[in-house]
Design a protein around this motif. Structure first.
Motif, mmCIF file in Angstrom:
data_model
loop_
_atom_site.group_PDB
_atom_site.id
_atom_site.type_symbol
_atom_site.label_atom_id
_atom_site.label_comp_id
_atom_site.label_asym_id
_atom_site.label_seq_id
_atom_site.Cartn_x
_atom_site.Cartn_y
_atom_site.Cartn_z
ATOM 1 N N VAL A 433 2.899 -5.538 -9.601
ATOM 2 C CA VAL A 433 1.900 -5.819 -10.453
ATOM 3 C C VAL A 433 1.333 -4.508 -11.155
ATOM 4 O O VAL A 433 0.987 -4.360 -12.437
ATOM 5 C CB VAL A 433 0.905 -6.783 -9.895
ATOM 6 N N ASN A 434 1.049 -3.487 -10.213
ATOM 7 C CA ASN A 434 0.479 -2.199 -10.628
ATOM 8 C C ASN A 434 1.105 -1.305 -11.563
ATOM 9 O O ASN A 434 0.538 -0.770 -12.426
ATOM 10 C CB ASN A 434 0.225 -1.506 -9.210
ATOM 11 N N SER A 435 2.580 -1.344 -11.485
ATOM 12 C CA SER A 435 3.650 -0.732 -12.279
ATOM 13 C C SER A 435 3.354 -1.372 -13.614
ATOM 14 O O SER A 435 3.546 -0.637 -14.614
ATOM 15 C CB SER A 435 4.738 -0.721 -11.872
ATOM 16 N N GLY A 456 -3.676 -8.886 -6.984
ATOM 17 C CA GLY A 456 -3.731 -7.380 -6.738
ATOM 18 C C GLY A 456 -4.457 -6.720 -5.606
ATOM 19 O O GLY A 456 -5.247 -7.552 -4.674
ATOM 20 N N ASP A 457 -4.715 -5.480 -5.740
ATOM 21 C CA ASP A 457 -5.511 -4.794 -4.482
ATOM 22 C C ASP A 457 -6.504 -3.701 -5.054
ATOM 23 O O ASP A 457 -6.598 -3.780 -6.337
ATOM 24 C CB ASP A 457 -4.467 -3.934 -3.692
ATOM 25 N N GLU A 458 -7.035 -2.700 -4.423
ATOM 26 C CA GLU A 458 -7.857 -2.009 -5.026
ATOM 27 C C GLU A 458 -7.138 -1.034 -6.113
ATOM 28 O O GLU A 458 -7.776 -0.507 -6.968
ATOM 29 C CB GLU A 458 -8.326 -0.917 -3.633
ATOM 30 N N GLN A 459 -5.987 -0.544 -5.643
ATOM 31 C CA GLN A 459 -5.285 0.127 -6.735
ATOM 32 C C GLN A 459 -5.046 -0.512 -8.176
ATOM 33 O O GLN A 459 -5.384 0.053 -9.205
ATOM 34 C CB GLN A 459 -4.053 0.286 -6.462
ATOM 35 N N SER A 460 -5.045 -1.789 -8.079
ATOM 36 C CA SER A 460 -4.898 -2.635 -9.582
ATOM 37 C C SER A 460 -6.335 -2.654 -9.918
ATOM 38 O O SER A 460 -6.460 -2.453 -11.358
ATOM 39 C CB SER A 460 -4.795 -4.142 -9.255
ATOM 40 N N SER A 486 -12.334 -11.110 -10.477
ATOM 41 C CA SER A 486 -11.945 -11.791 -8.892
ATOM 42 C C SER A 486 -11.578 -10.769 -7.848
ATOM 43 O O SER A 486 -11.791 -10.959 -6.896
ATOM 44 C CB SER A 486 -10.690 -12.345 -9.422
ATOM 45 N N LEU A 487 -11.155 -9.392 -8.512
ATOM 46 C CA LEU A 487 -10.721 -8.523 -7.527
ATOM 47 C C LEU A 487 -11.973 -7.654 -6.774
ATOM 48 O O LEU A 487 -11.937 -7.661 -5.560
ATOM 49 C CB LEU A 487 -9.934 -7.215 -8.203
ATOM 50 N N ASP A 488 -12.899 -7.426 -7.641
ATOM 51 C CA ASP A 488 -14.168 -6.735 -7.067
ATOM 52 C C ASP A 488 -15.219 -6.879 -7.964
ATOM 53 O O ASP A 488 -15.317 -6.166 -8.936
ATOM 54 C CB ASP A 488 -13.565 -5.015 -7.189
ATOM 55 N N SER A 489 -16.042 -7.751 -7.543
ATOM 56 C CA SER A 489 -17.398 -8.329 -8.280
ATOM 57 C C SER A 489 -18.175 -7.221 -8.612
ATOM 58 O O SER A 489 -19.088 -6.754 -9.621
ATOM 59 C CB SER A 489 -17.983 -9.291 -7.817
ATOM 60 N N ALA A 490 -18.416 -6.262 -7.379
ATOM 61 C CA ALA A 490 -19.293 -5.049 -7.725
ATOM 62 C C ALA A 490 -18.737 -4.222 -8.765
ATOM 63 O O ALA A 490 -19.573 -3.718 -9.465
ATOM 64 C CB ALA A 490 -19.326 -4.442 -6.305
#
Lengths: 519, 120
Positions: A433-435, A456-460, A486-490
């Motif tokens: 996904v990231n690539s 995804g993750d933090e890198q995403s 969705s990944l990081d609301s902050a």
């Protein structure tokens, strides 16, 4: 330009041809020497043309002042020259010839002919009509005669080409019209007869079918002798293709609407009546509709012995044959390899994918199919279908293989693979996904951004922020923001607070609205 | 002898059902369309009605409406394809039909259900 030149050239050639034609017609004024002589006799005196008698042996002029019009022996009329020539021959036995003189200059016969022709052509003289020898008016004479055509009866008919041609055309028209009416009548009569026979056969078939299905058990049906069977379905009738067609259609229709042991009985009856042989013959037909009918019959009646013949059609250039053959092999074959599907040369339509998916989904509940074989197909649509199957059937065990394939496939396939990862929600493949988020293909980035929201993750999240800083299109921005939320609301809230762009605020208000979030 | 009306446009299905029910000793009336079905409901003294949903001229729901209005004591069995809309089936049940048999069906199962309904 070349075309215009060709047209001009063709026009000039046409004109030249026409000029030749005109000149040719002009030369016909005095076509031969006989007509010229006759013209000279009729015409009398011709300005510029005179005649003189000469000795035929040595060519010296014959001196005869008394018979000539002038003192130098020139004669102005051809008839006078002829008369003089005859008198010389009778009195002096002198063999004289007539010499032609044009404006006092002696000339040859052809030159005189040309001279007179020119005079006529230029209108310098007008040809006199020959005097009627009988002294009577031809038209008045003709009026007294009763008219009778030169050609009469059959010769008149065949002698006139136009009448003959029109007659032939009219005759042909009537013949064709008659043949067409005859053909239509025969066609309609045959169709009506077929409809009547279908109804009759329908009624003949329903009774015995009901009786056999309710009165006989499966074992009894299979052990029926031919004589017993022919009592219900006469052998004479079974030889008729239309009767067989009705029988096949009725058994197939019942097979669809019945369940339980009735299905088994119908299949047993199908084979006992040897209708499966007719089905096999249909598979070998040169007509595509017959082949498809045969394939449907094989599928409906579970004729496993026909599978080899059906497999010959799986790569047919005909869409209907190919679709039905693949569906039949999928349903009947015990083979879990799916190589026949992998080796398909033609692209799969959406309809075909739906149809095969329905069958494969059903089969997957009984046995595990080697769907991974489809990933190695040379046909892109088959590979894409394989990725979709992983998703729809939920074959999580094949995700590792998809990950292996990912770098070597086209971007369209990458989108499908990422869609599969996102659908199955397996978070261990974030690298793909990231690539893909860094791809130059917008569609792939959008799909990857969408997947990043789920797997995804933090890198995403970091890559998404980078992409958002690059002022992406509205659609991509919407997907990126949704995934970031969705990944990081902050991070999402921080970005939205910092970015005052109108589209960012619009997307934020949309995503914040619980009624609109899924729209 | 109990009389059953069968409203079904498929000749093969109706003949099979008729054959099976006759075998069990019932008297049957077979019609192929909605108009003939309504006429039969009005003219015959019936113990049971078996009707398809998709039939010519008048559909099964209209037949049920008419039967419940004119012959409220006569039980009805609906025979229909699974592909038909769920709301049609629900509507039929709401109207008060005795049973619903989806196609494909087993005629023996139909015969058992008929027997059960007529014994009630």
């Amino acid at each position: 330009m070349k075309g215009k030149r060709a047209i001009v050239l063709a026009f000039l050639l046409f004109l030249m041809a026409q000029t030749n034609k005109v000149l040719g017609q002009e030369e016909q004024i005095l076509p031969d020497s006989a007509s010229f002589v006759q013209f000279l006799i009729n015409q009398g005196e011709i300005p510029g043309l005179e005649f003189r008698l000469i000795d035929a042996t040595d060519g010296t002029p014959v001196d005869s002042l008394t018979a000539t019009d002038t003192k130098i022996g020139l004669i102005s009329e051809y008839t006078s020259a002829l008369a003089r020539k005859d008198s010389l021959l009778q009195s002096d036995s002198v063999s004289a010839a007539i010499q032609f003189l044009i404006y006092k200059e002696q000339n040859t016969f052809p030159a005189a002919l040309e001279f007179v022709s020119n005079l006529l052509r230029n209108g310098d003289i007008i040809a006199k009509t020959p005097t009627n020898v009988n002294g009577k008016d031809v038209i008045s004479l003709a009026n007294k005669e009763r008219y009778s055509p030169t050609l009469s009866g059959t010769s008149a008919y065949f002698g006139d080409f136009k009448i003959f041609a029109i007659s032939v055309i009219i005759s042909l028209f009537f013949v064709f019209a008659f043949l067409m009416i005859l053909f239509m009548l025969i066609f309609k009569a045959r169709r009506n007869r077929k409809e009547v026979l279908l109804t009759v056969y329908d009624e003949q078939v329903v009774g015995p079918l009901s009786e056999i299905l309710f009165e006989k058990s499966l074992e009894e049906l299979e052990s029926l002798s031919d004589e017993e069977l022919y009592q219900s379905f006469p052998a004479k009738q079974l030889k008729k293709p239309l009767y067989n067609q009705v029988l096949v259609e009725r058994i197939l229709a019942l097979n669809k609407k019945m369940k339980g042991d009735f299905k088994l009985k119908l299949k047993a009856l199908y084979k006992r009546l040897q209708l499966d042989k007719a089905t096999m013959d249909k598979l070998k037909s040169s007509k595509w509709d017959k082949v498809v009918t045969g394939l449907v019959e094989v599928n409906e009646m579970d004729l496993g012995e026909a599978i080899k013949e059906v497999q010959k059609h799986v790569n047919s250039p005909n869409f209907h044959i190919r679709s039905q053959a693949v569906a039949t092999v999928l349903t009947l074959s015990e083979d879990i390899n799916l190589s026949f599907l992998r080796d398909q040369a033609f692209p799969l339509s959406r309809w075909q994918q739906m149809n095969y998916l329905r069958i494969i989904k059903y089969l997957s509940s009984n046995r595990e199919l080697n769907i991974e074989n489809l990933f190695d197909s040379k046909n892109q649509s088959i590979r894409l279908f394989g990725y979709k199957l992983v998703r729809v059937i939920g074959r999580v065990d094949l995700l590792a293989k998809l990950e292996e394939k990912f770098d070597g496939v086209t971007e369209v396939e990458k989108i499908e693979i990422i869609k599969t990862f996102e659908y199955l929600g397996v978070p261990s493949h974030t690298e793909l996904v990231n690539s893909s988020l860094r791809s130059e293909n917008t569609q792939l980035v959008i799909m990857a951004a969408k997947a990043a929201g789920t797997i995804g993750d933090e890198q995403s999240a970091k890559i998404i922020l980078e992409l958002l800083a690059g002022n992406p299109s509205f659609r991509l921005k919407m997907t990126l923001l949704k995934s970031l939320q969705s990944l990081d609301s902050a991070l999402y809230t921080d970005f939205v607070n910092r970015d005052s762009a109108l589209d960012t605020q619009t997307i934020n208000s949309h995503l914040s609205d619980p009624l609109l979030i899924d729209v | 002898m109990k009389k059953i009306l069968i409203i079904e446009d498929d000749l093969l299905i109706s003949s099979l059902v008729q054959f099976r029910l006759k075998k069990d000793g019932y008297d049957t009336v077979l019609v192929k369309d909605g108009n003939a079905g309504i006429a039969a409901i009005d003219s015959e003294i019936l113990d049971l009605i078996i009707t398809d949903v998709m039939i010519p001229f008048k559909n099964g729901i209209e037949i049920i409406h008419h039967a419940i209005k004119t012959k409220p004591q006569t039980p009805i069995i609906v025979l229909s394809s699974l592909g038909e809309e769920e709301k049609v089936v629900l509507e039929a049940f709401n109207l008060g039909v005795a049973d619903f048999i989806p196609k494909p069906f087993n005629p023996n199962e139909l015969a058992i259900r008929v027997k059960r309904i007529l014994r009630l």
